[in-house]
Design a protein around this motif. Structure first.
Motif, short mmCIF file in Angstrom:
data_model
loop_
_atom_site.label_atom_id
_atom_site.label_comp_id
_atom_site.label_asym_id
_atom_site.label_seq_id
_atom_site.Cartn_x
_atom_site.Cartn_y
_atom_site.Cartn_z
N PRO A 103 0.84 -1.20 0.00
CA PRO A 103 0.00 0.00 0.00
C PRO A 103 0.87 1.25 0.00
N ARG A 104 0.44 2.27 -0.73
CA ARG A 104 1.09 3.58 -0.82
C ARG A 104 2.40 3.56 -1.61
N CYS A 105 2.78 2.39 -2.12
CA CYS A 105 3.97 2.33 -2.95
C CYS A 105 3.58 2.65 -4.40
N LEU A 106 4.19 3.69 -4.95
CA LEU A 106 3.84 4.13 -6.29
C LEU A 106 4.73 3.53 -7.37
N ARG A 107 6.00 3.37 -7.06
CA ARG A 107 6.89 2.79 -8.06
C ARG A 107 8.14 2.24 -7.39
#
Length: 291
Positions: free
Chosen positions: A239-243
């Motif tokens: 969760p909350r990891c974009l890249r």
């Protein structure tokens, strides 16, 4: 009613290249939204679908609750548009183009037109081919905004201009219209333009919306961790990891969370105690996400 409503929009060119892949977007009355992305990310294709210039392969587009391809006159009478490319006829004089637009738009404001022409120092007797690139863009801007549109679409309107000219074109257009409640969607790959003018950022990458957030929230909520490469498979689904971006034996992990919160999430997810996250400015954040 949203001024722009896009649902599951897809567009593919005749050679099979996918330019848009399931884009959904709402822009409310009075918002100023920066459409950010690298060249080729899909920004122009999205704007051309909004203008009714391209027929989507799938999905739905509404402007003021109308289909821009089915009801083009109703939509375009309330809309202004400036393109990165100089589309004005080179042989026409500035005054001829302004008169043409004044005839087309019932709500044309002569006083505003005169104010802009004077502010830009335009010679209305000049032909378009006699003007500099910046002056041509200024004429396009006057044509786009002097009827005080409800919605202004700007497609890299300051592309190719020097920083001073770029600032003047963008800032003047948006400041004038926002005072009157105009909704603005402008595309750019210049992070500084977006930071200075937008209230909200929509980041497009490879035809998808990668990020859609309030600018102030992004300023406070961008962070980066550098971790061993073997952790990449576990990081990508967090969760909350974009890249997760490989960098040699390490990976750069971009998080949509402030540093302290991101550190806590990563430590908990990875069962570690020594993860460190750094705050990112928006330009560095953009590079991490799409670089």
């Amino acid at each position: 009613m949203s001024h722009i409503r896009v649902r599951d929009l897809e567009f593919a060119y005749g050679d099979g290249r996918e330019a848009l892949r399931g884009v959904s977007l709402d822009v409310e009355p009075g918002e100023v939204v920066g459409l950010l992305g690298r060249n080729g990310a899909g920004k122009t294709t999205l704007l051309h679908c909004l203008l009714g210039l391209l027929k989507p392969s799938a999905g739905e587009v509404q402007i003021f609750g109308l289909d821009p391809r089915a009801e083009p006159l109703q939509v375009k009478s309330q809309l202004g548009h400036v393109s990165e490319h100089d589309l004005l006829p080179p042989g026409r004089r500035v005054r001829e183009l302004l008169a043409f637009h004044a005839d087309v738009f019932p709500d044309w404001d002569d006083a505003l037109c005169d104010e802009l022409v004077g502010r830009f120092g335009l010679n209305t007797a000049s032909r378009i081919r006699q003007l500099s690139k910046g002056q041509v863009r200024q004429v396009s801007l006057v044509c786009a905004v002097a009827h005080r549109p409800k919605l202004l679409l700007l497609d890299e309107p300051a592309g190719g201009l020097d920083p001073a000219a770029r600032r003047e074109v963008l800032q003047l257009a948006i400041e004038l219209l926002v005072e009157g409640g105009t909704t603005v969607l402008f595309s750019s790959h210049h992070m500084h333009d977006v930071e200075r003018l937008a209230q909200r950022v929509v980041m497009v990458h490879e035809g998808r919306v990668l990020l859609d957030d309030d600018l102030d929230d992004l300023r406070e909520g961008c962070s980066l961790a550098v971790l061993p490469g073997e952790l990449a498979p576990r990081l990508a689904s967090m969760p909350r990891c974009l890249r997760v971006r490989p960098q040699g034996d390490m990976v750069h992990v971009s998080m949509a969370a402030p540093p302290a919160e991101a550190q806590a999430l990563l430590n908990e997810e990875l069962a570690l105690s020594d993860v460190h996250c750094n705050a990112l400015n928006l330009e560095d954040f953009f590079v991490e996400l799409v670089g």
